[in-house]
Design an enzyme around this catalytic site. Structure first.
Site, mmCIF file in Angstrom:
data_model
loop_
_atom_site.group_PDB
_atom_site.id
_atom_site.type_symbol
_atom_site.label_atom_id
_atom_site.label_comp_id
_atom_site.label_asym_id
_atom_site.label_seq_id
_atom_site.Cartn_x
_atom_site.Cartn_y
_atom_site.Cartn_z
ATOM 1 C CG HIS A 119 -1.764 0.967 1.198
ATOM 2 N ND1 HIS A 119 -2.357 1.722 2.410
ATOM 3 C CD2 HIS A 119 -2.266 1.895 0.323
ATOM 4 C CE1 HIS A 119 -3.222 2.602 2.227
ATOM 5 N NE2 HIS A 119 -3.088 2.977 0.756
ATOM 6 C CB ILE B 98 -8.333 9.131 0.393
ATOM 7 C CG1 ILE B 98 -8.425 9.301 1.964
ATOM 8 C CG2 ILE B 98 -8.627 7.766 -0.110
ATOM 9 C CD1 ILE B 98 -9.919 9.339 2.365
ATOM 10 C CG HIS C 266 0.202 6.269 -0.649
ATOM 11 N ND1 HIS C 266 -0.685 7.224 -0.427
ATOM 12 C CD2 HIS C 266 -0.847 5.211 -0.563
ATOM 13 C CE1 HIS C 266 -1.729 7.215 -0.177
ATOM 14 N NE2 HIS C 266 -1.964 5.759 -0.042
ATOM 15 C CG ASN D 54 -6.953 2.815 0.228
ATOM 16 O OD1 ASN D 54 -6.365 3.100 1.379
ATOM 17 N ND2 ASN D 54 -8.298 3.684 0.180
ATOM 18 C CG HIS E 242 -4.277 3.676 -3.882
ATOM 19 N ND1 HIS E 242 -5.487 4.441 -3.879
ATOM 20 C CD2 HIS E 242 -3.655 3.719 -2.854
ATOM 21 C CE1 HIS E 242 -5.625 4.856 -2.350
ATOM 22 N NE2 HIS E 242 -4.279 4.556 -1.918
#
Length: 829
Positions: free
Chosen positions: A496, A829, A501, A688, A684
């Site tokens: 993750h 987010i 990110h 997520n 993602h």
């Protein structure tokens, strides 16, 4: 442009759409405050040049203050339209850019400018940028697209100057200011806070062979006193280039405010409430968080009732706070079954780690000169017990053995982790068998510790087999918990955080430094970068920082980011594309026609993901083909972009041979862009938005373990058979850490009301190319078909890995909230 007398001055009408810094400003009477900005605009010609061969600049014009501003429903929340008119004649030509100056307010958000040109039509400028009074005149271009060598002469210098300003040429030093729009690189040197406490010191990640890492955006804050290599943590908002904080993006606001509220208001109240009762007594006690709620004092209820995050996520019921029930809890005690344990490896929150077993016994890639022989201690005899008449050799040959392997990822850190207060764990290997019904059955779990006589002596390992009675049953359940803790931590820190990110941020920075907004690849990729730098900045400040919420609630504690750095050493960009990833893990093979065939047909992540990947690839292929025949290598902006991604953004891996060395073919460009879009959107989403449905039931997905398996003859060992619930709860995450984790992932799993999903754009006029718009509409149509196909598969009772919990995280669209579905364009987010 104009017909008739060329000396005649014509009036060009325009509409400017703006938002204030706070679109929900209120005056003291509670009414919406009047938004009355003062600005001026100078149009720039696209086809008429001055004496320096730059586009002619028109006269400075202010908005028509005699005409009231309009706030129409069609504009969207908080947006206000202002009229402006320009006087132009034939000698000016066609406007294609404009300068704007903020004359009054500290800042406003410029959404669009629309011009109606007589005898020409409408020209759209999609701006989406903050304009400060402190800034020089800002330039914006119309929604046209040009490669560097096809740029009109009138725009060439403006194009180059704008990129120079974004690179901050001449402003390389010093602390970045809020109004600046400079994109530059730095290492992860702001996670620790050594000036506050030695225990909060953390190593610098990046620019080091010891701790390699992707680069982050440079903020330029002062260095700490105790460590000249570390930057002082942000005391307020972390600097990011201002346009990376999109105007009133609600997911961004929710994340920022939510995390701060959790740390400052909510979690301290939770901690006080459980201070005298820090342990779960039984499984019903855990389920009570969702059914009965957490009792709090009246003052605590009053405090957190005023906290926005509580209103959005949790339910206040009298003097209790109730948490939304995670989906997996609806299936009762099924989380304890071996079937669910295996199913979640294919369709859970982390379905991208399992591999086909291709050698037996499993081996290690750890340096034998440091760690000795780390070959697995699992024997054929261990597996044969639950294989019936099938031999291990036959099962291997028929592609029916699989492994979830965290041995190498955890073993080098176990001495540090197990030396922390209240954390004890193993490095795990799990071997599973593919049954005829398409489900996975665990055959054996290997639990390993560093050897007592030193690392070079290999590992101290034990093999646990399935059991259904007495202490052995609890030991088997605990062994699965150790595996899940390994999986939970690797998922959050690597799959993750790192692999979506962190690795995406250098692409965001390089794109803005080297690809003009006029460049087709900038227009293609920019929606997939929306708010990522901002989210990462919040994470560095409150989530992954020293003593932050991740360190508080996950097993590795202060060594969490070191573990992700170790994983980055093995990161390969080209393997992030889904087909390559599946082949590398042995989960797919190519047939005689070079077509990909899944080894497990009912593998929801792969089945749904390959459909999404194919749609992305088809869209990118069409888009890139509109602008390039095959002269990609002649595009100097593209060359600079890719060179900097490799050499600077991922500089610690710049010498790896797997990087595409140059963007000299259209196919290379297509595959690179498709991979970037896949990571930012579908990958993602896959890792997520399933966090809350599975992870918020701490029994199903613990984030840490606090003790090893008790030794026979001890009181703790006897408890394994007399009170298996108590034994399990004494081992896994306790109340405080569970509440931290539950609260954080409730925020991370949530969609905002203004989210933009894959196949959508926030403005229909993002380009003026009708062919591109048609292809993009087709892309959206393909995603809609895929969504319907996924829904049909989820209703197919023969697909056992979807029956108990439909696989929905790769459904392209979603509503607001905790929906367990939806693929946003970007990591927002």
């Amino acid at each position: 442009m104009f017909k008739g007398n060329t000396s005649k001055v014509h009036q060009v009408k325009g509409t400017v759409v703006l938002m204030s810094k706070n679109a929900l400003d209120f005056n003291k009477d509670g009414a919406t405050a009047i938004f009355s900005p003062d600005f001026s605009i100078k149009l720039i010609s696209s086809n008429r040049v001055d004496g320096h061969k730059n586009g002619k600049v028109g006269k400075e014009t202010s908005r028509d203050k005699n005409q009231p501003a309009s706030s129409l429903p069609t504009l969207g929340e908080g947006k206000t339209a202002f009229n402006i008119s320009f006087k132009l004649d034939e000698s000016f030509g066609i406007p294609g850019a404009f300068y704007i100056k903020n004359l009054k307010q500290p800042e406003f958000f410029l959404v669009t400018l629309t011009l109606d040109i007589p005898d020409h039509g409408t020209i759209h400028f999609v701006c989406n940028s903050w304009v400060y009074k402190a800034q020089k005149d800002r330039i914006f271009f119309a929604n046209k697209t040009y490669l560097p060598d096809t740029t009109p002469t009138a725009f060439k210098k403006y194009r180059e100057d704008e990129l120079k300003s974004l690179r901050g040429e001449g402003k390389e030093k010093g602390k970045r200011q809020e109004h600046e729009r400079i994109y530059d690189y730095d290492v992860y040197n702001d996670l620790g806070n050594p000036d506050k406490s030695d225990d909060l010191a953390r190593p610098v990640l990046g620019d080091s062979s010891a701790y390699p890492y992707p680069r982050r955006g440079r903020t330029g804050r002062d260095k700490t006193k105790k460590d000249p290599k570390s930057e002082t943590p942000a005391s307020g908002d972390t600097y990011i280039p201002r346009d990376e904080k999109i105007g009133h993006l609600k997911s961004s606001d929710f994340l920022t405010n939510g995390i701060k509220s959790l740390a400052q208001n909510v979690l301290p109240q939770f901690q006080s409430a459980i201070a005298l009762d820090p342990e779960f007594d039984n499984f019903n006690d855990v389920r009570g968080l969702f059914k009965d709620g957490l009792p709090l004092l009246t003052d605590a209820i009053r405090t957190i009732s005023q906290t926005p995050v509580i209103k959005e996520i949790f339910q206040i019921d009298g003097e209790k706070v109730k948490f939304p029930p995670p989906h997996v809890i609806q299936n009762g005690e099924s989380w304890m079954t071996d079937e669910e344990f295996g199913r979640e490896m294919l369709a859970g929150v982390h379905p991208c780690r399992i591999q086909r077993l291709q050698e037996f016994p499993p081996t290690s890639k750890l340096d034998a000169s440091v760690y000795g022989d780390q070959t697995s201690k699992i024997t054929k005899k261990n597996l044969q017990i639950n294989l019936g008449k099938l031999t291990v050799e036959k099962a291997l040959k028929d592609n029916r053995l699989f492994i979830l392997d965290y041995h190498d990822a955890f073993l080098p850190f176990l001495r540090k982790i197990n030396g922390l207060p209240n954390t004890k764990c193993y490095a795990t290997r799990t071997i599973l068998f593919l049954k005829d019904d398409g489900t996975l059955k665990p055959l054996a779990i290997e639990l390993s510790l560093p050897h007592a006589e030193g690392d070079r002596c290999g590992a101290n390992s034990r093999v646990i087999l399935p059991a259904h009675q007495g202490a052995e049953r609890t030991i088997w359940q605990l062994s699965k918990a150790y595996v899940v803790v390994n999986d939970s931590c690797y998922h959050q820190l690597v799959s993750h955080w790192l692999n979506t990110h962190a690795i995406m941020e250098p692409f965001v920075i390089a794109t803005n430094r080297h690809l003009s907004v006029l460049h087709p690849i900038h227009k293609l990729l920019s929606p997939h970068y929306r708010d990522t730098m901002n989210v990462n900045g919040v994470a560095r400040q409150s989530l992954i920082n020293a003593g932050g919420l991740i360190e508080q609630s996950f097993l590795p504690g202060k060594y969490a980011l070191e573990m992700s750095s170790a994983a980055y050493k093995n990161w390969v960009f080209t393997d992030q594309a889904l087909p390559e990833d599946l082949v590398k893990r042995g989960m797919a093979v190519k047939d005689s026609s070079n077509l990909l065939q899944l080894v497990i047909k009912d593998y929801p992540y792969a089945v749904d993901g390959l459909k999404i990947w194919s749609a992305i690839l088809n869209w990118v292929t069409k888009y890139v083909s509109f602008y390039y025949s095959d002269r990609v290598g002649e595009d100097r902006e593209l060359e600079s972009w890719w060179k900097e991604v490799v050499k600077e953004g991922h500089g610690d891996l710049k010498d790896k041979p797997w990087w595409p060395t140059k963007l000299n073919t259209r196919q290379n460009l297509i595959h690179i862009c498709s991979t970037i879009i896949w990571i930012a959107s579908a990958q993602h989403a896959a890792v997520n938005f399933g966090q809350y449905p599975y992870g918020d039931h701490i029994l199903n997905r613990p984030t840490l373990t606090r003790r090893l398996i008790p030794d026979p003859g001890t009181k703790e060992y006897n408890e394994l058979s007399t009170n298996h619930e108590k034994a399990y709860l004494k081992t896994i995450t306790k109340k405080h850490e569970a509440l931290v984790n539950l609260s954080v992932i409730a925020i991370l799993s949530r969609h905002a009301s203004d989210e933009v999903y894959l196949g959508q754009r926030d403005n229909p006029n993002w380009t003026d190319d009708e062919k591109v718009l048609k292809a993009f509409k087709h892309f959206g149509g393909e995603l809609k078909k895929i969504e319907n196909e996924i829904l049909e598969r989820n209703n197919n009772s023969s697909l056992r890995n979807r029956v108990k919990m439909p696989y929905t995280v790769l459904l392209p669209t979603s509503e607001e909230g905790l929906t367990f579905r939806g693929i946003p364009n970007s990591i927002s987010i």
